[in-house]
Each structure stands twice: as structure tokens, then as C-alpha cells.
Design a protein around this motif. Sequence first.
Motif, mmCIF file in Angstrom:
data_model
loop_
_atom_site.group_PDB
_atom_site.id
_atom_site.type_symbol
_atom_site.label_atom_id
_atom_site.label_comp_id
_atom_site.label_asym_id
_atom_site.label_seq_id
_atom_site.Cartn_x
_atom_site.Cartn_y
_atom_site.Cartn_z
ATOM 1 N N ARG A 95 -0.847 0.064 10.346
ATOM 2 C CA ARG A 95 -1.910 0.340 9.386
ATOM 3 C C ARG A 95 -3.120 0.940 10.098
ATOM 4 O O ARG A 95 -3.292 0.804 11.292
ATOM 5 C CB ARG A 95 -2.313 -0.925 8.614
ATOM 6 C CG ARG A 95 -3.284 -1.858 9.329
ATOM 7 C CD ARG A 95 -2.558 -2.785 10.244
ATOM 8 N NE ARG A 95 -3.403 -3.927 10.597
ATOM 9 C CZ ARG A 95 -3.510 -4.400 11.838
ATOM 10 N NH1 ARG A 95 -2.896 -3.806 12.835
ATOM 11 N NH2 ARG A 95 -4.226 -5.474 12.069
ATOM 12 N N HIS B 74 -7.673 -0.438 7.334
ATOM 13 C CA HIS B 74 -6.916 -1.551 6.771
ATOM 14 C C HIS B 74 -7.038 -2.806 7.627
ATOM 15 O O HIS B 74 -6.866 -3.921 7.113
ATOM 16 C CB HIS B 74 -5.438 -1.159 6.637
ATOM 17 C CG HIS B 74 -5.168 -0.172 5.551
ATOM 18 N ND1 HIS B 74 -5.134 1.185 5.784
ATOM 19 C CD2 HIS B 74 -4.947 -0.329 4.214
ATOM 20 C CE1 HIS B 74 -4.881 1.816 4.647
ATOM 21 N NE2 HIS B 74 -4.770 0.927 3.673
ATOM 22 N N GLN C 8 -9.871 -4.291 6.026
ATOM 23 C CA GLN C 8 -9.571 -4.610 4.629
ATOM 24 C C GLN C 8 -8.764 -5.901 4.528
ATOM 25 O O GLN C 8 -9.003 -6.729 3.651
ATOM 26 C CB GLN C 8 -8.781 -3.472 3.980
ATOM 27 C CG GLN C 8 -9.597 -2.238 3.634
ATOM 28 C CD GLN C 8 -8.775 -1.258 2.819
ATOM 29 O OE1 GLN C 8 -7.981 -1.643 1.969
ATOM 30 N NE2 GLN C 8 -8.970 0.035 3.104
ATOM 31 N N TRP C 9 -7.814 -6.073 5.427
ATOM 32 C CA TRP C 9 -6.928 -7.234 5.363
ATOM 33 C C TRP C 9 -7.484 -8.441 6.109
ATOM 34 O O TRP C 9 -6.927 -9.534 6.015
ATOM 35 C CB TRP C 9 -5.562 -6.870 5.939
ATOM 36 C CG TRP C 9 -4.861 -5.807 5.153
ATOM 37 C CD1 TRP C 9 -5.204 -5.334 3.927
ATOM 38 C CD2 TRP C 9 -3.706 -5.071 5.549
ATOM 39 N NE1 TRP C 9 -4.342 -4.361 3.524
ATOM 40 C CE2 TRP C 9 -3.394 -4.163 4.496
ATOM 41 C CE3 TRP C 9 -2.889 -5.071 6.672
ATOM 42 C CZ2 TRP C 9 -2.327 -3.296 4.557
ATOM 43 C CZ3 TRP C 9 -1.810 -4.205 6.733
ATOM 44 C CH2 TRP C 9 -1.529 -3.322 5.681
ATOM 45 N N TYR D 285 4.025 -2.086 5.673
ATOM 46 C CA TYR D 285 3.365 -0.802 5.924
ATOM 47 C C TYR D 285 4.194 0.028 6.914
ATOM 48 O O TYR D 285 4.464 1.222 6.680
ATOM 49 C CB TYR D 285 1.965 -1.075 6.473
ATOM 50 C CG TYR D 285 1.030 0.112 6.494
ATOM 51 C CD1 TYR D 285 -0.005 0.223 5.587
ATOM 52 C CD2 TYR D 285 1.176 1.126 7.437
ATOM 53 C CE1 TYR D 285 -0.868 1.297 5.611
ATOM 54 C CE2 TYR D 285 0.322 2.206 7.474
ATOM 55 C CZ TYR D 285 -0.705 2.287 6.562
ATOM 56 O OH TYR D 285 -1.553 3.352 6.598
ATOM 57 N N ARG E 177 -7.664 3.937 1.790
ATOM 58 C CA ARG E 177 -8.739 3.569 2.707
ATOM 59 C C ARG E 177 -10.078 3.612 1.975
ATOM 60 O O ARG E 177 -10.222 4.264 0.941
ATOM 61 C CB ARG E 177 -8.783 4.503 3.915
ATOM 62 C CG ARG E 177 -7.479 4.595 4.691
ATOM 63 C CD ARG E 177 -7.627 5.547 5.870
ATOM 64 N NE ARG E 177 -6.348 5.816 6.514
ATOM 65 C CZ ARG E 177 -6.194 6.626 7.551
ATOM 66 N NH1 ARG E 177 -7.259 7.262 8.063
ATOM 67 N NH2 ARG E 177 -4.999 6.819 8.076
#
Length: 936
Positions: free
Chosen positions: A147, A151, A154-155, A259, A308
Motif C-alpha cells: 500500500r 494508506h 489511513q489504516w 492490497y 488516497r
Amino acid sequence: MSSAPFTALREQLLDAASTFTDAPRPIADIMAGMVDDVDRALGEELEIFPVCHHSPASALAMARRLREKQPTVIYLEMCEDLAPLLNELRNCRLPVALQAFASELDGFPASAGPLSVVAPITESSAEYQAIAYALDTPGVELVAVDRSVDHVFQWSPQPSESDTPPTDSAGEEAGLHGDAVGVEIGDLRPRFNELEAYLLHHGKVRHWSEWWDQYVEQPLANADYDTYRQVMVMIGSLFRRLAPAEDNRPRIDEERERYMWTRIRRHLGASGADPARCLYVCGASHAASHVEQFGLAAAEQDYEISPRTATKWLYGLIPSSHSAIERQFGLAAGSVSIATATWNKAVKGSGVAPFRLKGQKGPKGGRGGSTRKRTTPAATPQSPVPDRLSGFLASPPTLDRLDEEELLGWCVEIVRLARRNGYLASTADAIAVFETSILLAGMRDRARPTPYDFQDAAITCIEKDTVPGRRDVRRLCEILLGGDRTGQVGYDSLPPLAQDVFDRLAPLGLDLHKRTVQRVLLDLDVNPELRPCSRLLWMLRYLLPADTVRPIMGAPKLGEQSPQESWDVYIGRDQRAIIELGYEGVTVEQVLEQRLRRSVWSSEATAATALAAVEDSIVYLGSRRITDELGARAVELLAAERTVDGAPEVLGRIRRLLAHYRATEPELPRWCASFVTTGYAHYCTLLPTSFGEEEAGVRQVAAMLGFLFTLENVALSLGCDRSQLELAVKQSTPQTPAKVALLWAAQSELGLLSRSQLRARCDELLGNPLVVPAFPQYLSGFVQALSPAPGLAAFVVEVMSEAFARLPDSVLLPWLPTLITTLREQAHEMVPVLIREAGRTFPGSVAALDAWVAPWSASTQTETAPGRPAAPAGPVAELLAGHPAACDAVAELLGHDGGWEQPGAAPGSAGPPEVAALLSRHPATGEALAELLTGP
């Protein structure tokens, strides 16, 4: 799931679970699941290569497999947007880290910035072998499938907690990665704390790195490829299955696996590559994945990749080091250096030719991927892999024979290093280290001492109980076994700003790639062409950490240029700071301008910070445009302030700026004139409230008065009204002693209170026993008043002298410490003014002390005849007698005939009574004139 090669192993493990546990079902499920994971990973059509980060065994297996298989596509577990940086590695000296940096966030909380991700790469890592092979071998494609860095955040809502942060900020290399989030390929470590503690206890080792080296690295260093793959997948499966339920990382790992497999299938579909000629390099735990998207056969399982955010990411390379990698990923100190030493020894002993990028800086070793002619083996269907796990788990570890030559070399070298660092080591200590290393290895069931055994033996035999220098024996062992190697980014891979800095500092003759300190001596009068270099160094000093460029002599000031300067430059050591500065702009001037704007437009900005930015813009940039812009913002901030906390700093800075403009400009800039007028009206409005509020300190109120009094001439010339100040002072009603004294001083300065009245009030305070304990607070107010009214210095000396003369010892001695502490805490910068004034007032020798008469007492020694107004006495009388013509002229203007006392007449007995009465009614005017012409 059942496969013939692993059927016997599965049954054996299930029998062991039934025999040795009271609850065989959970253990049996885990053991059978591990075998199933191995079977599934090895039976996948796309060959999966499981690795562990910075593992010499993984790197050796990778080098062997690449030369044997020669794949045309390599899928690498790496953030996909970091892939364009890989070709820049050939300009660097490893270890370095790929970095993504973002300071302007969109889609993330503003408080989370700046965001930074680093992916360190060492020469003894499997990923570097794959990168070197792919980049230097024609026809090979390297695809990063993990990723993106966007990300990553984000995660991970709390990235600073999801990864192990640096645990030690001491030492030279502590800040190479800073607070960046680290991502690496193949993080293999138990997430079940009890399991790790159990393994360390029964393995007779102290930390995880030592356990891994003994039970995984050494056995797998010379293992065949099938054994290596099966063991690594089994370990990854074990750690993954035993992860605690509350751990958030398995969820993130599963998202990453979905992913990566989605990216792989899409690339295969778009490129038409043959899966048999491809290789998927990932961490061992990802090879044991359970997600639905695992494998090429799961193409029907669609996975939607989230978009994104709009955050703009900047990419580059930064230096890394073994110690920085250890701190960031929670490894034992020295483990990466030991792994590098193990790698170098294995390469020499095994005959494996590792891959190395063409043009790579650093020690020689290994051939590049394109140095041998690449053949294209025919793709054949993947045959079933035989069971190697059973034999590996059942057979005892291979015991290497003792390498006496290597161990003797270590022992001799560590004694030499210890003596150079202040230890009283001798040949006997070398023998003791040798024997103790063998003893410790035997106690830990090792036939051959490892570097960890040698390190423990050296500490036991040499260090004793003290460390004579700055390096302990553990650190010396790390240096001996390879040291804390630090990488370096080459000039061609630096961002434009860093290259511009290197080019502009070239006239100094420095080697900016050296990691040692370099001293620079600048004689700017003899070599004026070096002034641009000096200016650049001062800007770097402002923008970079304090130790990157450090001035030894010289300082930047408004309107001044040091004729000589001396600098200590550490740019080669602190490359990371220069590189990250390049993410903010193209030139140093642009970055400095942006930071100044950011500081004055932030939510915490005040008028004081804006004036500081104005001053910095003049000193460092010399741009009238940005200075006027920042100055206009300072006016806005001053008008919006509702407190006076920053008044002292505002006063000091505006005074310096006014002095600078008066010396260099024909007229004040528009913003500066606006600041004075706005500040005059603003502080007049806040003055009554500040006198009455307890939150406003004496220093703040004194600074406001200092602004109003010292800048009064400028303000009045710009159209301000003095009556506004007089009205504000009349409306003020202070309650604390210090503010009361400050108000009296302000009234005296405005002519609302005469010096004699002020003196009478102080006499009244000294005569009141109830007020005497608080008299130091009154003195503090008077001393603070020297900022707005410097002419009160003589009066403050007079008041202090009267206090010391009149107060008895029983009152004075307990009162004296309070006076000293009060002056030190509240008016320390004004004490030198008082000392200078006292030096002018008091006699300079002991002999003159007996005949000395205090100047303030002369005005009280003149007797006044009954029925006559008091004649001028003291300095006023001396002034009139010294200038009779001026006195006659003034008397004539007032309509009186002047007359003078005859010599020998009694004081005040002659002269026109009207003149004496006039002077008596207006003593402040005579005293002011006397002070103006003759001094206090």
C-alpha cells in the motif's frame, strides 16, 4: 486441506499435541494450521519468497535463488509510491532510508503533521539483493505492490504508537529517522509476549535478536532453498496464529495482503507475464496469509482499493544507520551490526556472489546483477515440494567447530580498543575473554561462541565496575564487529535545495560529505566575496537543528555585520535535516520566507512573535516586501490583543526596529508608523484595566508605560493625542504596592505629581511601621518605572538610601533579603542602572565620605524667614547664581525688577519677594530646569 508431502508431519504434530497437553484440541489446531499454511504457500502458482528484515540468511537465500531462477518480474513488498526512488540508491552509501514526507495535510488531522515514513535498506538484506538484481539486469521488472504511504496513515490512526519509536535519544545517530513511521519487509517477532519470554528463557539468551541468530539465522545460513522457505513460512504462521486478539496489527496485515495480491493480479493481467517466471518477495507472516484474495486462483475475489487523500507527499532519500534501525524497530543494540558481520563472513565462506548496484558507494564486495550473461531458462510447471520440515525439526542443530583464529582476533582487538579508551586491559584480559567466551557458549549449548557470547565475556572481564571514557565495552564490541555504519546520500540524489546549499558553500572549500566537524574561519573585511556564504550559514543556523551549523564567533544583528566569523559545520553528519528542508522549497530563502509567514499567521501568533519575524526578515532576507507584509500583520495582531503579557517583548523589539530605521532609512516605513500609533492608542485603552487586574504583572504594566513614554514623541508627531495618556493615568486605581509606586512614577513623569510630593509620600511610607514590611514592593515598582522614566534613577537611589539610613537594624536586617529577592525576580535588568547612578551620586573615596552631603538633603537645610516665601536653595540657587543674566531676563518677562542678595546676607533675605514666591509656588519647574542643565 491435506497434501501428501506434509501428511506425516501433520500426524506427528497432532500426536505430540495429544500426548503432551491436557487440552490437545487448541494446540492441535495451531500445529495443523501451521502445516496447512506451509502447504498452501508452497503450492501457490506464483512463487512466494518469505523473508525477514535485515536477515543474512534471507539475503543469502535470495542471492542463490535469483541466480538460479532468474525471474523476469519481481513483486516486492514495498510501498508502491517509493519505487521511483530505488534507482537513486546507486548514488548512495548504504544504509539509507527511502522517505515520504508531508507537512501540508489534507484528509488527516492538522495536529498529526508533519507525517513521515521511512523504509531503511541495508546491504545485508534480501530486498536489496532483489533491487540490485532487478535494476541492473536487462529485461527484469521490479514492481512494488504494498500500500502507498498515504494508506499507511489511513489504516493506522495512531502511527506513533503502532510502530516502535526510537527508545533512546542519546548518541550521535539518535535522530536519523526522527519520529518517522518505519516500514520494513518481513517483520518477524512474536506478538505474544508470553511466547517471547518463554523462548528467551529456554534458549538461554537475553533478547530476541540473539534468539533469532542462534535458532534461525545460523541453521538456515547454509540450508537448501526448500528448507529455508518451509521454515520461514512455518515461523510466520506460528507468530501470526498466536497474536493476541486485542492487537490491531493482524487487521492491518490482512488489508495489506488484500492490497498486494490485488496489485499482483492486475499487473499480471495487464502485462501478460508468465507467473512461473515471477517471484513474490514478502514477509514470512504474509506468506501464511488467510485472506480470501490470497493466490492467483482467487481472481474472482475482488478487492476495492480505497483512494488516497489529497495530501501532497514528497519523496527522497535520507541517511540511515545501524543504530537508527535498531532503535526504530525495537532490536537489540548492535544486532544489525552483528548481522552485517555475519553476512560478510557467510559471503566469503559460502562462495555466493551477492548482487550490488553499479556505481554503489561503500566497501567493495559482490558482483552486479548484469556482470554475468543472463540466460533465459524455460518455464516449467512447479513440481510438488518435498517435506523438509520434518527433517529440520527432528535433527539436532549442526555444531560448527570453534574458529579459534577468529575468536583470538576478536579478543586481541577488543583489548587494544579498551586500552585506547582508558581501560586498564592487558594480555591476561584477552586470555580471560577467550576462555569466558568458550565457557558461555558451552553453557548455552553452543559449540562455537557467537558475537553475543564474545560481547558478554568482554563486558565481564574488561569493564569491571567503571567506564573510564565515553564508550563502554558493549559499544567497543559493536565497533569491533563492524561498527555503527552510517549511510550517506550522494549529491545527485539530493533535493534541489540541498544541492544549491552545497554549491553556494563551495567557496569555503569544505567537504560537505564528511561526517566530522569542520571549522570555518571567515575574515569578511579581507574576503568580502564570502559574505553570501556567511549569510547562507546564518539562514541555515536559523532553519536547521542547533548543531548542524554552529557559530563560534559572530552574531547577526540589525544593521550590523561581524567583520570576522568562526563556524563549526556538521552538514555531512546531519544530511537528513538538509534533505527534509528541501521538501519545503527550492531555495533556503524560500523556505525561510514560508516559515516566517507561517509563524505570524498561526493561531498562536502574537504581536511579539510578528515583530520577531520582522526582525528576522531584515537580518536574514533583507527583503522590503516580506518585511512590510510581516509588519502589517504585527499591527493587526497588536490591535486584536486583549492582554498585555507580551508588552515587554513588544517594547524591546519595536525600540530596536525604530533605532534601525532611524539609522538606515530617511523615514519610517508605513507599517512601523502604524504600529506606533496603534500601540499608543491600544495601551492607553488597556492601561487602567491593567493597573487594577491582578493577572497583569508589574513588568507588563511598566512595559506599557515604557511604550507610551519613550515612543511618545514619535506618536505625537504622527497625530496621537497626549490627553489620552493623561486620562488613562488618572483613571488608574492600583491595589498592589508595586503598581502604586509605578503609578506615582507615571504621574511624576506627566507632571501630575511633583518630585517633592513624591518624596513626601515615600517619607510617609518609611514612617509607617505597618507599611515598612511591604516597602520592597514599592521599591520594585520604582525600579520598574526606570524603563518608562529613566530620569527617576537619582530619586530611586535617594529612596533606597533614606531607607537604609532611617530604618533600625531590627527592621532593616529581616527586610534586606526580601528586597534582594524582589529586585532579582522583578527588576533584575534595571539594577545595573541603579548601580551606575549610585556610583555618580556617592563619593569615590573613603576620605571624601566624611564631608559628603547627600544632594537631596541640601534642599531641606535652608531656613525660611517668617512671613517670607522660601527662597530657592540647593541646585536651583546655584543655577540662578551662576546665570544671573538669564534670571534677570526671565524676571523682566514676568514684569518684575530683579534684585540679588548682597554678599554675606542671610539666605532668602534679599531679592524681590515676587520671584521667591513664584519659585516657591512652582518648585517642579525650577528643579526640572536645574536637572536639565546641570544633571540630577
